[in-house]
Motif scaffolding. Structure first.
Motif, PDB file in Angstrom:
ATOM      1  N   LEU B  92       0.842  -1.195   0.000  1.00  0.00           N
ATOM      2  CA  LEU B  92       0.000   0.000   0.000  1.00  0.00           C
ATOM      3  C   LEU B  92       0.877   1.245   0.000  1.00  0.00           C
ATOM      4  O   LEU B  92       0.582   2.230  -0.667  1.00  0.00           O
ATOM      5  CB  LEU B  92      -0.922   0.003   1.221  1.00  0.00           C
ATOM      6  CG  LEU B  92      -1.978  -1.088   1.248  1.00  0.00           C
ATOM      7  CD1 LEU B  92      -2.733  -1.050   2.562  1.00  0.00           C
ATOM      8  CD2 LEU B  92      -2.947  -0.903   0.103  1.00  0.00           C
ATOM      9  N   VAL B  93       1.954   1.186   0.763  1.00  0.00           N
ATOM     10  CA  VAL B  93       2.884   2.311   0.808  1.00  0.00           C
ATOM     11  C   VAL B  93       3.534   2.481  -0.554  1.00  0.00           C
ATOM     12  O   VAL B  93       3.582   3.582  -1.115  1.00  0.00           O
ATOM     13  CB  VAL B  93       3.949   2.072   1.893  1.00  0.00           C
ATOM     14  CG1 VAL B  93       5.042   3.127   1.793  1.00  0.00           C
ATOM     15  CG2 VAL B  93       3.323   2.091   3.276  1.00  0.00           C
ATOM     16  N   GLU B  94       3.999   1.370  -1.121  1.00  0.00           N
ATOM     17  CA  GLU B  94       4.678   1.438  -2.414  1.00  0.00           C
ATOM     18  C   GLU B  94       3.769   1.965  -3.513  1.00  0.00           C
ATOM     19  O   GLU B  94       4.211   2.608  -4.455  1.00  0.00           O
ATOM     20  CB  GLU B  94       5.219   0.061  -2.801  1.00  0.00           C
ATOM     21  CG  GLU B  94       6.467  -0.303  -2.013  1.00  0.00           C
ATOM     22  CD  GLU B  94       6.920  -1.742  -2.243  1.00  0.00           C
ATOM     23  OE1 GLU B  94       8.024  -2.066  -1.814  1.00  0.00           O
ATOM     24  OE2 GLU B  94       6.157  -2.528  -2.845  1.00  0.00           O
ATOM     25  N   ALA B  95       2.458   1.679  -3.363  1.00  0.00           N
ATOM     26  CA  ALA B  95       1.511   2.147  -4.373  1.00  0.00           C
ATOM     27  C   ALA B  95       1.131   3.603  -4.126  1.00  0.00           C
ATOM     28  O   ALA B  95       0.280   4.150  -4.820  1.00  0.00           O
ATOM     29  CB  ALA B  95       0.271   1.263  -4.375  1.00  0.00           C
ATOM     30  N   GLY B  96       1.736   4.236  -3.125  1.00  0.00           N
ATOM     31  CA  GLY B  96       1.474   5.653  -2.878  1.00  0.00           C
ATOM     32  C   GLY B  96       0.137   5.934  -2.230  1.00  0.00           C
ATOM     33  O   GLY B  96      -0.432   7.013  -2.385  1.00  0.00           O
ATOM     34  N   LEU B  97      -0.398   4.974  -1.493  1.00  0.00           N
ATOM     35  CA  LEU B  97      -1.711   5.175  -0.880  1.00  0.00           C
ATOM     36  C   LEU B  97      -1.617   5.681   0.559  1.00  0.00           C
ATOM     37  O   LEU B  97      -2.628   5.958   1.187  1.00  0.00           O
ATOM     38  CB  LEU B  97      -2.508   3.860  -0.908  1.00  0.00           C
ATOM     39  CG  LEU B  97      -2.909   3.386  -2.306  1.00  0.00           C
ATOM     40  CD1 LEU B  97      -3.370   1.947  -2.285  1.00  0.00           C
ATOM     41  CD2 LEU B  97      -4.008   4.277  -2.864  1.00  0.00           C
ATOM     42  N   MET B  98      -0.410   5.775   1.090  1.00  0.00           N
ATOM     43  CA  MET B  98      -0.269   6.186   2.483  1.00  0.00           C
ATOM     44  C   MET B  98       0.399   7.550   2.598  1.00  0.00           C
ATOM     45  O   MET B  98       1.242   7.923   1.788  1.00  0.00           O
ATOM     46  CB  MET B  98       0.579   5.147   3.234  1.00  0.00           C
ATOM     47  CG  MET B  98      -0.096   3.806   3.395  1.00  0.00           C
ATOM     48  SD  MET B  98      -1.568   3.940   4.416  1.00  0.00           S
ATOM     49  CE  MET B  98      -2.074   2.232   4.457  1.00  0.00           C
ATOM     50  N   LEU B  99       0.010   8.249   3.654  1.00  0.00           N
ATOM     51  CA  LEU B  99       0.527   9.588   3.893  1.00  0.00           C
ATOM     52  C   LEU B  99       1.963   9.517   4.414  1.00  0.00           C
ATOM     53  O   LEU B  99       2.273   8.735   5.309  1.00  0.00           O
ATOM     54  CB  LEU B  99      -0.375  10.280   4.921  1.00  0.00           C
ATOM     55  CG  LEU B  99      -0.039  11.719   5.262  1.00  0.00           C
ATOM     56  CD1 LEU B  99      -0.276  12.622   4.069  1.00  0.00           C
ATOM     57  CD2 LEU B  99      -0.879  12.188   6.440  1.00  0.00           C
ATOM     58  N   ASP B 100       2.811  10.393   3.859  1.00  0.00           N
ATOM     59  CA  ASP B 100       4.208  10.475   4.277  1.00  0.00           C
ATOM     60  C   ASP B 100       4.301  11.267   5.579  1.00  0.00           C
ATOM     61  O   ASP B 100       3.875  12.422   5.645  1.00  0.00           O
ATOM     62  CB  ASP B 100       4.988  11.160   3.148  1.00  0.00           C
ATOM     63  CG  ASP B 100       6.459  11.301   3.476  1.00  0.00           C
ATOM     64  OD1 ASP B 100       6.876  10.831   4.549  1.00  0.00           O
ATOM     65  OD2 ASP B 100       7.183  11.872   2.637  1.00  0.00           O
ATOM     66  N   LEU B 101       4.830  10.649   6.616  1.00  0.00           N
ATOM     67  CA  LEU B 101       4.871  11.303   7.927  1.00  0.00           C
ATOM     68  C   LEU B 101       6.260  11.828   8.281  1.00  0.00           C
ATOM     69  O   LEU B 101       6.512  12.183   9.433  1.00  0.00           O
ATOM     70  CB  LEU B 101       4.434  10.306   9.014  1.00  0.00           C
ATOM     71  CG  LEU B 101       3.039   9.714   8.924  1.00  0.00           C
ATOM     72  CD1 LEU B 101       2.861   8.648   9.975  1.00  0.00           C
ATOM     73  CD2 LEU B 101       1.989  10.780   9.100  1.00  0.00           C
ATOM     74  N   THR B 102       7.128  11.896   7.282  1.00  0.00           N
ATOM     75  CA  THR B 102       8.516  12.249   7.590  1.00  0.00           C
ATOM     76  C   THR B 102       8.617  13.578   8.340  1.00  0.00           C
ATOM     77  O   THR B 102       9.398  13.713   9.295  1.00  0.00           O
ATOM     78  CB  THR B 102       9.344  12.310   6.300  1.00  0.00           C
ATOM     79  OG1 THR B 102       9.035  11.156   5.529  1.00  0.00           O
ATOM     80  CG2 THR B 102      10.828  12.311   6.603  1.00  0.00           C
ATOM     81  N   ASP B 103       7.805  14.594   7.921  1.00  0.00           N
ATOM     82  CA  ASP B 103       7.901  15.894   8.590  1.00  0.00           C
ATOM     83  C   ASP B 103       7.477  15.799  10.057  1.00  0.00           C
ATOM     84  O   ASP B 103       8.085  16.418  10.926  1.00  0.00           O
ATOM     85  CB  ASP B 103       7.090  16.955   7.842  1.00  0.00           C
ATOM     86  CG  ASP B 103       5.681  16.493   7.540  1.00  0.00           C
ATOM     87  OD1 ASP B 103       5.446  15.265   7.578  1.00  0.00           O
ATOM     88  OD2 ASP B 103       4.808  17.340   7.282  1.00  0.00           O
ATOM     89  N   VAL B 104       6.430  14.998  10.338  1.00  0.00           N
ATOM     90  CA  VAL B 104       6.005  14.817  11.734  1.00  0.00           C
ATOM     91  C   VAL B 104       7.129  14.161  12.526  1.00  0.00           C
ATOM     92  O   VAL B 104       7.454  14.563  13.650  1.00  0.00           O
ATOM     93  CB  VAL B 104       4.748  13.943  11.818  1.00  0.00           C
ATOM     94  CG1 VAL B 104       4.273  13.817  13.248  1.00  0.00           C
ATOM     95  CG2 VAL B 104       3.647  14.500  10.935  1.00  0.00           C
ATOM     96  N   ALA B 105       7.736  13.151  11.913  1.00  0.00           N
ATOM     97  CA  ALA B 105       8.792  12.417  12.599  1.00  0.00           C
ATOM     98  C   ALA B 105       9.970  13.323  12.913  1.00  0.00           C
ATOM     99  O   ALA B 105      10.550  13.259  13.996  1.00  0.00           O
ATOM    100  CB  ALA B 105       9.243  11.247  11.740  1.00  0.00           C
ATOM    101  N   GLU B 106      10.297  14.197  11.950  1.00  0.00           N
ATOM    102  CA  GLU B 106      11.429  15.093  12.176  1.00  0.00           C
ATOM    103  C   GLU B 106      11.093  16.140  13.227  1.00  0.00           C
ATOM    104  O   GLU B 106      11.891  16.430  14.125  1.00  0.00           O
ATOM    105  CB  GLU B 106      11.847  15.747  10.862  1.00  0.00           C
ATOM    106  CG  GLU B 106      12.755  14.814  10.071  1.00  0.00           C
ATOM    107  CD  GLU B 106      12.973  15.280   8.645  1.00  0.00           C
ATOM    108  OE1 GLU B 106      12.496  16.379   8.299  1.00  0.00           O
ATOM    109  OE2 GLU B 106      13.607  14.527   7.888  1.00  0.00           O
TER     110      GLU B 106
END
Lengths: 330, 407
Positions: B92-106
């Motif tokens: 699901l992630v690879e298909a681009g269906l999930m929200l990227d949380l990198t900014d929250v994590a940082e």
């Protein structure tokens, strides 16, 4: 006299069939139309044809299209999402070397044969009893048909409770004082299929009875009179005269019941979820679901559902042949 | 840094009420202890000004995941959804269906606070972070009923070998030695726990991490299968379906023990049992004190609505925050995902777990190292093996075949 309108409808149907099914050939034979050619034929009954377009499209796109799509993707290694990466027959090889799938097939055959034999014979018997011009026929018919109005999930749960050793039949009988009484089919791998069968029969027999009753009512009253004049016993008339005359009803029932058996899923999920012993009551549809969604392996699930489609076709093709092909005697 | 975070939280809590956003959160936490833990998450989210719409799906992950996945792929995504870390949501992630949380994590410094880091790695695809881990779960626990052993008049065993030896005495006292639910994943879990306990850590790693099939087919794993064949005899009289029904057999003292993950602890807590006096827990079955650190994580399916996206990020940040971690994990009986918080209220068993965690005896779980396809096939095999009399050698051969499909 009773048969007159029916005969007329039959004839009409036949004429209609000849026109539709024999399309290109009948065009050759029909007078005058040969020259004027296709456009006129296309425009004939235009309203009806336009009205049929949505149905034709639905059939082509949803049913035929969906089926072809599934079969095509069963030759890929699709996981959670479909992708076109060909692996040939790998999915099928894995499927047929999987013990759970083999057990599922065996279970389905066992359940299917018993279920077919019993629903049809019991359904017919009930229909015959119902046909004896009994009082309150409507009431009985409603009662018999009632289980069919329930979903298989409900039937499965109800029978899971009835057959549960603590709350169900066993518990009640033991409560009456017969302490050693034991009736626990669902927790024994040897008997669990019979437990499913009971629930399946309870649900399906009423429906078969109604089909059969409709068939019996379609038999001309004169046949009965003739049989009585000849002094043939009632049971013999049923077996030798009526049953052969009801051939189309039997075949239709057979196809409906058989298709229902092949897609058997919800009853098992509700009653046993495939157990006991892990896979004593597994059926192919459960395998399809588990591998498509739990194992996230669409390719494997598609291969299994393609095999199910094949088995439906094995049931349907002889029927289609009998119904539409072998009309020489008619 | 602490101050800025505090101000951020304050700002958020002040600003939120004006724009409360509803987020539907799907999960499969429905047993007593689990529901109590989820209520903590909802309370915290509502208190911050948003609205938690609970979408519990009963029947365990096997039932819930297909529903979740088909909603996401079918274009009807929920606000957030539980998965186990690892490969379950990978495609699901690879298909681009999930929200990227990198900014929250940082922004919240997940790289430093989350311990062990393997949890965050399981959330990371191509350098981006896609899930918020909420707890650590390890399946390798043996739960024992002190009452059952008192009834049988024998001491509570200290490891798996003693447990097997004590079984005849329990049976004589009319108890089921080992409670085991009928669902396939439970058989597989029991087998997984025995793998680590019986074969030892190096062999386990060779097979499950390095995927060495010679070791898998070798004598060490034949021992595991022999032990499992022994164990299934102890579970022969156990006819319940769900894991919490099996735990209940242990709670009431009808069964001697159960191999189950640390989430079983929540059930003991709801039943007001005290660790050490009413029940005993043996991590790693008392043989090898190693725990695999799988667990639950929340994924946030992509959404067109920017307001929902903002709420999703708020929830993600909150799930990892220390307050929520403490409240949630105490109810759930699982271990927190950060090393910098104090679980003074933790009970005996959780403390054992925390010790192992701190000592670093950690492994990835089966969910992380094998695809769902392999896991499902292994489940099918294990349930058949545990619930029938399939010879151990046959099961062993088939098991190796299954692992090979996942290479």
């Amino acid at each position: 006299m009773g048969g007159d309108p029916e005969n007329r409808t039959l004839k009409l149907l036949k004429v209609g069939a000849a026109r539709d099914l024999g399309g290109p050939f009948s065009a050759l034979y029909s007078r005058g139309e040969r020259m004027s050619g296709q456009p006129k034929r296309l425009l004939r009954n235009l309203n009806a044809k336009i009205a049929a377009i949505p149905m034709v499209l639905t059939t082509l796109v949803v049913f035929v299209g969906g089926t072809i799509w599934t079969v095509v993707y069963s030759f890929t290694d699709s996981k959670l999402l479909p992708r076109l990466r060909w692996v040939g027959f790998d999915q099928y090889e894995r499927l047929w070397s999987n013990s759970r799938w083999m057990v599922s097939i065996e279970n389905l055959m066992f359940f299917g044969v018993l279920s077919l034999v019993f629903t049809i014979s019991v359904g017919f018997l009930l229909a015959v009893l119902m046909d004896q011009k009994i009082r309150y026929e409507d009431t009985f018919r409603t009662i018999m048909l009632y289980p069919f109005a329930l979903s298989f999930i409900v039937t499965g749960l109800v029978w899971q409770w009835i057959l549960n050793p603590q709350f169900g039949i066993e518990g009640i009988v033991r409560g009456w004082g017969w302490e050693s009484f034991s009736f626990d089919p669902l927790n024994n791998p040897q008997t669990v299929l019979y437990g499913l069968l009971i629930a399946g029969l309870w649900q399906g027999t009423g429906f078969v009875m109604c089909l059969m009753l409709a068939g019996l009512r379609g038999i001309d009253e004169d046949i009965w009179k003739a049989a009585r004049v000849d002094g043939i016993a009632t049971w013999k008339t049923y077996l030798v005269v009526i049953v052969p005359m009801m051939r189309p009803v039997f075949i239709t029932t057979l196809v409906i019941v058989a298709a229902g058996i092949i897609k058997l899923y919800d009853l098992v999920v509700a009653q046993t979820s495939g157990g006991p012993g892990g896979n004593a009551s597994q059926v192919p549809a459960m395998y399809v679901y588990d591998y498509m969604f739990q194992a996230q392996n669409l390719g494997q699930g598609f291969a299994a559902s393609t095999m199910m489609l094949l088995s439906v076709l094995i049931v349907l093709i002889p029927w289609a042949y009998l119904e539409f092909g072998g009309k020489k005697h008619g | 840094m602490k101050l800025t975070k505090l101000t951020a939280v304050l700002c958020a809590s002040v600003a939120m009420p004006a724009m409360a956003t509803e987020l539907e959160v799907t999960h499969w936490w429905t047993s007593g202890g689990e529901a109590a833990a989820v209520a903590e998450l909802a309370k915290a989210f509502d208190a911050a000004g948003d609205k938690w719409v609970d979408g519990a799906i009963a029947g365990g992950g096997g039932t819930a995941r297909p529903i979740m996945i088909s909603r996401i792929t079918g274009g009807d995504p929920m606000g957030a959804t539980q998965f186990n870390h690892g490969q379950q949501a990978l495609e699901l992630v690879e298909a681009g269906l999930m929200l990227d949380l990198t900014d929250v994590a940082e922004a919240n410094n997940w790289k430093e606070v989350i311990f062990p880091q393997s949890l965050l790695e399981a959330c990371t695809v191509d350098g981006k972070i896609f899930c918020a881990p909420v707890n650590i779960h390890s399946p390798e626990w043996l739960w024992l009923s002190n009452k059952a052993y008192a009834d049988a008049g024998i001491p509570v065993p200290a490891n798996w070998d003693e447990f097997v030896a004590s079984a005849p005495a329990l049976e004589a006292a009319g108890k089921i030695p080992l409670a085991l639910g009928n669902q396939p994943w439970q058989s597989n879990l029991a087998f997984g726990a025995m793998q680590i306990a019986v074969s030892g850590i190096d062999n386990w790693k060779a097979v499950n991490v390095d995927k060495n099939m010679d070791v898998a087919a070798g004598p060490e794993f034949a021992k595991v299968f022999a032990a499992a064949a022994e164990a299934r005899k102890l579970a022969a009289k156990s006819t319940v379906q769900d894991w919490n029904q099996a735990t209940n057999l242990v709670i009431t003292g009808e069964a001697g023990g159960q191999i189950m993950g640390d989430w079983a602890q929540g059930e003991f807590q709801v039943a007001e049992q005290v660790a050490g006096t009413d029940y005993t827990c043996l991590p790693g079955l008392g043989l090898n004190a190693y725990l695999s650190t799988g667990g639950d994580a929340f994924y946030f399916p992509k959404n067109d609505d920017p307001e929902i996206e903002a709420a999703q990020k708020r929830l993600a940040a909150q799930l990892v925050s220390p307050e929520v971690q403490v409240a949630f994990n105490l109810k759930k009986g699982s271990l927190p995902i950060r090393g910098d918080i104090d679980l003074a209220a933790a009970n005996d068993c959780m403390k054992k777990g925390l010790e192992i965690l701190a000592s670093g005896n950690l492994l990835p779980t089966g969910d992380m190292v094998w695809s769902p396809d392999v896991v499902k096939q292994a489940e099918d095999l294990m349930v058949e093996f545990w619930k029938s009399d399939m010879p151990a050698e046959d099961a062993h051969t088939k098991w190796v075949e299954i692992l090979k499909t996942g290479l």
